[in-house]
Design an enzyme around this catalytic site. Structure first.
Site, mmCIF file in Angstrom:
data_model
loop_
_atom_site.group_PDB
_atom_site.id
_atom_site.type_symbol
_atom_site.label_atom_id
_atom_site.label_comp_id
_atom_site.label_asym_id
_atom_site.label_seq_id
_atom_site.Cartn_x
_atom_site.Cartn_y
_atom_site.Cartn_z
ATOM 1 N N SER A 175 0.824 -1.199 0.000
ATOM 2 C CA SER A 175 0.000 0.000 0.000
ATOM 3 C C SER A 175 0.871 1.269 0.000
ATOM 4 O O SER A 175 1.659 1.470 -0.916
ATOM 5 C CB SER A 175 -0.957 -0.036 1.195
ATOM 6 O OG SER A 175 -1.976 0.929 1.067
ATOM 7 N N ASP A 379 -8.384 -6.320 -5.174
ATOM 8 C CA ASP A 379 -8.262 -5.047 -4.456
ATOM 9 C C ASP A 379 -8.751 -3.917 -5.347
ATOM 10 O O ASP A 379 -8.258 -3.748 -6.461
ATOM 11 C CB ASP A 379 -6.796 -4.815 -4.062
ATOM 12 C CG ASP A 379 -6.564 -3.449 -3.421
ATOM 13 O OD1 ASP A 379 -7.507 -2.923 -2.796
ATOM 14 O OD2 ASP A 379 -5.447 -2.928 -3.534
ATOM 15 N N HIS A 436 -6.077 -6.584 -1.126
ATOM 16 C CA HIS A 436 -5.061 -5.570 -0.843
ATOM 17 C C HIS A 436 -3.959 -6.158 0.036
ATOM 18 O O HIS A 436 -2.776 -5.907 -0.187
ATOM 19 C CB HIS A 436 -5.734 -4.391 -0.147
ATOM 20 C CG HIS A 436 -4.876 -3.178 -0.010
ATOM 21 N ND1 HIS A 436 -4.541 -2.380 -1.077
ATOM 22 C CD2 HIS A 436 -4.291 -2.609 1.081
ATOM 23 C CE1 HIS A 436 -3.785 -1.372 -0.661
ATOM 24 N NE2 HIS A 436 -3.619 -1.484 0.638
#
Length: 469
Positions: A175, A379, A436
């Site tokens: 991320s 994601d 994710h």
């Protein structure tokens, strides 16, 4: 005459080995509450960065399950910015333990990345997790200060663990670690170029679902929504017509038109109430039900497609148990609030979020450091649709030719995802069915992707290639 048991002898031998390695006795985690028996050691505690400011970062270190003396060292950073690597990476994704269904104990993660490497998790920057500063201005953080503090952290952490200085070092994360990891790698390479003594033995970086280039990552969100039937044709077309994302900024109103903001707000309202945008496949865990069952000490786990969708609440419960914090040598300042995954203290620079990371990644690769970018294909927050394009743009800027064309990779005779390699140094791979948090939702495929990277191997493009994690 006193009789000494074999168990006592074994404990003495372990203690002697710990001291002989020079590892800090005070940071040794003897055993976590509710922890199953394991053969590897774990350490946790603080590294002081600035004694005048009282700024310290909290870490959790886990030795490799086997042969820790020869295995590499892997640093993992979660993103946010402002989310805990200890709570996220270590106790939810790729560490050796997961919280049990009722949040009062731990179970073994059979696909922990410590099967392949020693693992280091750091809560960074100060204000995240149990990391802190006595100077409130330190909570006004940004990419530059985060990278600078992490460089100091690593130098001082190696003073605590000198035997690991010579080990191969891999930097990994997910991320917003798409900013953290490249900028830390860049700082390390700069340090190495100036140092006449110790040099970091950096061997590669790997980042999952990374935020790299906001003006491409953001439109990919709405492309993903539309392609998965999550927004209507009308909303999707309105965004395409009304939104110019080329100068998009993180801070509202995002430097786009009112019509664009209205459309993306409508898309958000449609998609976020009943679906986890970090993983669009499984059902939701409803907190009120989970917390009620936690109080009753019952299983709060609601399994969906093999994933414990309530693990966030179980982790929150476990890491707030005082005995757990004591065992981890954590919360030494007795923070006046409960531990939480993401920080409410941190005031992170919105300007830095807009930074294009491709020039930094280009410098890293030009220093012959391999880079593997991977994306869970379920994601919608940082979708593979944008990342794949961004990596291709980076390869083009480096004048890299395609060395392995885009195609499937396999794990356990099943499609693990799709991958492409450029110039023998840059790889992009999707992980099929992953979210994710790739290691949380597809642990076996994630471990395989990680292990092959450590060994400098390509992802297998045939089902009959025998590879071991």
């Amino acid at each position: 005459m006193a009789i000494v048991s074999l168990r006592d002898v074994a404990m003495v031998m372990v203690t002697v080995q710990v001291f002989a390695r020079g590892y800090p006795e005070t940071d040794l985690v003897v055993r976590l509450p509710g922890q199953p028996k394991v053969v590897f050691r774990q350490y946790a505690g603080y590294v002081d960065l600035d004694l005048n400011a009282g700024r310290s970062l909290f870490y959790y270190f886990v030795e490799a399950e086997k042969h820790p003396d020869t295995k590499p060292l892997t640093l993992w950073l979660n993103g946010g910015p402002g989310c805990s690597s200890v709570g996220g990476g270590a106790f939810t994704e790729l560490g050796p333990f997961y919280p049990t269904g009722y949040g009062r104990g731990l179970r073994i993660n059979s696909m922990s990345w410590n099967k392949a490497s020693n693992l280091l998790f750091v809560d960074s920057p100060a204000g995240v997790g149990w990391s802190y500063s006595n100077r409130s201005s330190d909570y006004n953080a940004g990419d530059k200060s985060a990278a600078s503090d992490m460089l100091v952290f690593l130098l001082r952490w190696f003073d605590k663990f000198p035997e690991l200085k010579s080990h191969d070092l891999f930097l990994t994360g997910e991320s917003y670690a798409g900013h953290y990891i490249p900028q830390l790698a860049d700082a390390i390479l700069s340090y190495n170029s100036r140092s006449s003594g110790f040099k970091f033995n950096i061997k590669g970086i790997a980042i999952g679902n990374p935020l790299l280039k906001l003006d491409r990552d953001i439109p990919a969100v709405y492309e993903f929504f539309w392609s998965h039937g999550m927004i209507s044709e009308v909303v999707g077309r309105t965004i395409k017509i009304q939104c110019d994302f080329s100068h998009y900024t993180y801070a509202y109103p995002h430097n786009v038109s009112d019509a664009c903001n209205d459309a993306i707000r409508e898309a958000g309202d449609i998609t976020t109430e009943y679906v986890n945008t970090f993983d669009v496949l499984p059902d939701l865990c409803y907190p009120s039900i989970a917390l009620q069952e936690l109080r009753l000490k019952q299983m709060a786990t609601k399994m969906s497609m093999g994933v414990d969708v309530c693990m966030n609440y179980e982790r929150q419960f476990y890491l707030n148990i005082p005995e757990v914090q004591m065992a981890l040598h954590a919360n030494r300042t007795n923070l006046p609030y409960s531990w939480s995954l993401c920080s409410n203290l941190l005031n992170y620079s919105a300007i830095d979020v807009n930074t294009n990371m491709l020039p930094t990644l280009k410098r890293i690769i030009q220093n012959k450091i391999p880079v593997r970018i991977f994306s869970g294909d379920q994601d919608s927050v940082v979708p593979f649709l944008g990342t794949r394009t961004i990596v291709g743009e980076l390869a083009n800027d480096l004048n890299f030719k395609t060395t392995v064309p885009y195609g499937v990779w396999f794990h356990k005779r099943q499609v693990g995802g799709w991958a492409i390699e450029y110039g023998n140094l840059l790889t992009f791979a999707t992980v099929r069915g992953a979210a994710h948090a790739v290691a949380y939702t597809q642990p076996s495929r994630a471990l395989h992707l990680f292990s092959t990277f450590l060994r400098g191997q390509r992802l297998p493009n045939k089902t009959d290639i025998a590879m071991h994690d």
